[in-house]
Design an enzyme around this catalytic site. Structure first.
Site, short mmCIF file in Angstrom:
data_model
loop_
_atom_site.label_atom_id
_atom_site.label_comp_id
_atom_site.label_asym_id
_atom_site.label_seq_id
_atom_site.Cartn_x
_atom_site.Cartn_y
_atom_site.Cartn_z
N ASP A 1 -36.46 -24.46 -37.49
CA ASP A 1 -35.57 -23.33 -37.17
C ASP A 1 -34.18 -23.85 -36.78
O ASP A 1 -34.04 -25.00 -36.38
CB ASP A 1 -36.12 -22.56 -35.96
CG ASP A 1 -37.29 -21.64 -36.33
OD1 ASP A 1 -37.43 -21.31 -37.52
OD2 ASP A 1 -38.04 -21.27 -35.42
N MET A 2 -33.19 -22.97 -36.90
CA MET A 2 -31.83 -23.36 -36.47
C MET A 2 -31.46 -22.57 -35.23
O MET A 2 -31.67 -21.37 -35.18
CB MET A 2 -30.83 -23.09 -37.59
CG MET A 2 -29.46 -23.67 -37.32
SD MET A 2 -29.47 -25.46 -37.04
CE MET A 2 -29.42 -26.08 -38.72
N GLN B 1 -27.46 -20.57 -41.35
CA GLN B 1 -27.09 -19.25 -40.82
C GLN B 1 -25.78 -18.78 -41.45
O GLN B 1 -24.73 -19.41 -41.26
CB GLN B 1 -26.92 -19.34 -39.30
CG GLN B 1 -28.20 -19.74 -38.57
CD GLN B 1 -27.91 -20.51 -37.29
OE1 GLN B 1 -27.06 -21.40 -37.27
NE2 GLN B 1 -28.61 -20.18 -36.22
N ARG C 1 -34.08 -21.94 -45.77
CA ARG C 1 -34.21 -20.56 -45.31
C ARG C 1 -32.81 -20.07 -44.93
O ARG C 1 -32.14 -20.67 -44.09
CB ARG C 1 -35.12 -20.48 -44.09
CG ARG C 1 -35.13 -19.11 -43.44
CD ARG C 1 -35.88 -19.11 -42.12
NE ARG C 1 -37.28 -19.46 -42.31
CZ ARG C 1 -38.05 -19.95 -41.32
NH1 ARG C 1 -37.54 -20.16 -40.13
NH2 ARG C 1 -39.30 -20.24 -41.56
N GLY D 1 -28.22 -15.22 -38.79
CA GLY D 1 -27.91 -15.94 -37.54
C GLY D 1 -28.07 -15.02 -36.35
O GLY D 1 -27.63 -13.87 -36.39
N ALA D 2 -28.71 -15.53 -35.30
CA ALA D 2 -29.14 -14.65 -34.20
C ALA D 2 -28.51 -14.97 -32.84
O ALA D 2 -28.86 -14.35 -31.86
CB ALA D 2 -30.66 -14.71 -34.08
N THR E 1 -34.23 -12.07 -44.59
CA THR E 1 -33.44 -10.91 -44.18
C THR E 1 -34.26 -9.64 -44.36
O THR E 1 -35.15 -9.59 -45.21
CB THR E 1 -32.13 -10.81 -45.01
OG1 THR E 1 -31.38 -9.68 -44.53
CG2 THR E 1 -32.37 -10.65 -46.50
N ARG F 1 -33.49 -11.50 -28.60
CA ARG F 1 -32.70 -11.59 -29.84
C ARG F 1 -33.05 -10.43 -30.78
O ARG F 1 -32.19 -9.90 -31.47
CB ARG F 1 -32.90 -12.95 -30.52
CG ARG F 1 -32.17 -14.08 -29.80
CD ARG F 1 -32.09 -15.34 -30.64
NE ARG F 1 -33.38 -15.94 -30.89
CZ ARG F 1 -34.03 -16.71 -30.03
NH1 ARG F 1 -33.51 -16.99 -28.87
NH2 ARG F 1 -35.21 -17.22 -30.34
N ARG F 2 -34.33 -10.02 -30.78
CA ARG F 2 -34.70 -8.86 -31.62
C ARG F 2 -34.05 -7.59 -31.08
O ARG F 2 -33.66 -6.72 -31.82
CB ARG F 2 -36.23 -8.68 -31.66
CG ARG F 2 -37.03 -9.87 -32.18
CD ARG F 2 -36.77 -10.25 -33.62
NE ARG F 2 -35.58 -10.94 -33.95
CZ ARG F 2 -35.35 -12.26 -33.82
NH1 ARG F 2 -36.24 -13.04 -33.32
NH2 ARG F 2 -34.20 -12.80 -34.20
#
Ligand code: FDA
Length: 305
Positions: free
Chosen positions: A132-133, A161, A182, A186-187, A224, A286-287
């Site tokens: 993950d980033m 991202q 992936r 970006g979150a 996405t 973040r969601r």
């Protein structure tokens, strides 16, 4: 504005403690998180695989500065991979790993060592790892570690991202044979100096990145829920004459589930990112930030069981 406030709260241990002790509605957490245990993660994987979906499993946790916690995270991934192998699920499921949960902010070399152990177990199980980033302060360090992992485990995936100004160039550089990239929007909360701030600019960047990845020789993973970007992804795959198994779509567990099934039914490779574990706070926030309408539900849930 609202997004910035929620993302700042996502990094606050004080607010995390407050939320952690509040009776946050189980159903809200359960909408986005598959459960707390390895067994629950495996059961969710089995159910999604039965619906024709692929899975990537994330053991929740991030920003660890305690060595024992980083070791415990690695150990959980090793148990999970053994369970996936034992259950015959390693064709359907891979794992996603956050380097900060493996101690990247403490010692990047030790995080690499732990990630390498996870990659070794994944290879033994017959599956892959995607790294993950996180925020832009670790982009270079994360890509360097992925590069080193790929020298031994060629199919180790990386995340790029689209909100970062550098990402179109990163996509061009990474669109090479065997690379698994992936692409997400970006979150994290990022400064204007490094990231586009307007959603229109992020979307335009995402389209340029789709072009770069689809034109190259790697395996694009379009992460996405945005219907327009999914349509553009399908269109570009046709334009670049790609087979349906030469790229995939990815979405988060609990978001647009019927769209996930629709894409799978149309023969696209559709992977669901399934988080589990008890460290759900940062992930959940973040969601919430992605959809401020969720915030009202979240705030109400702090006071109700
Ligand atoms: P956007 O936010 O514009 O959403 C499009 C539509 O999807 C919305 O209109 C809504 O209908 C629906 N939707 C989106 N989010 C929702 C939510 N929370 N609740 C309900 N509906 C929602 N980020 C990162 O920085 N590093 C990473 O490593 C990853 N990894 C990752 C893996 C996978 C598989 C996915 C799908 C996403 C990530 N992300 C990520 C998160 C990503 O950067 C981004 O924040 C979210 O995917 C939301 O962006 P969308 O592209 O979905 O568009």
């Amino acid at each position: 504005m609202m997004r910035s406030v929620i993302l700042a709260a996502a990094r606050s241990s004080k607010i995390e403690r407050l939320v952690g002790t509040a009776p946050v509605s189980r159903s809200l957490v359960r909408r986005y998180v598959a459960g707390e245990t390895t067994a629950e993660a495996v059961a969710t994987t089995r159910a999604l695989a039965a619906d024709g979906l692929l899975v990537t499993l994330d053991y929740l946790g991030e920003d660890t500065v305690v060595v024992e916690q980083a070791d415990a995270t690695r150990d959980e991934y090793l148990s999970l991979l053994a369970a996936l192998k034992g259950e015959g699920l390693s064709k359907a499921a891979e794992v996603s790993v956050k380097l900060s949960a493996l101690g990247q902010r403490l010692d990047a070399e030790l995080a690499y060592d732990r990630a390498r152990e996870i990659c070794t177990a994944a290879a033994d199980a017959g599956t892959t790892v995607t790294v993950d980033m996180e925020d832009h302060t670790v982009t270079d360090s994360t890509l360097e570690i992925v590069q080193r992992l790929r020298e031994e485990f060629t199919l180790t995936g990386a995340v790029l991202q689209a909100y970062l100004r550098r990402t179109e160039d990163d996509c061009k550089a990474h669109a090479v044979a065997d690379s698994r990239i992936r692409l997400c929007k970006g979150a994290y909360k990022e400064p204007e100096s490094v990231a586009y701030q307007r959603s229109l600019d992020v979307d335009r960047s995402y389209v340029r990145c789709i072009n770069a990845l689809m034109a190259g020789d790697g395996y694009p993973m379009l992460a996405t829920h945005d219907p327009r970007l999914i349509e553009i992804g399908i269109d570009r795959a046709r334009w670049y004459d790609r087979d349906k198994d030469s790229f995939e779509f990815q979405m988060l567990y609990g978001i647009r589930s019927s769209e996930q099934l629709r894409l799978a039914a149309e023969g696209y490779r559709m992977r669901v990112y399934v988080p589990y574990g008890d460290q759900w706070y940062g992930y959940l926030m973040r969601r919430m930030a992605e959809r401020p309408a969720n915030l009202a539900v979240f705030l109400r849930s702090l006071w109700t069981k």
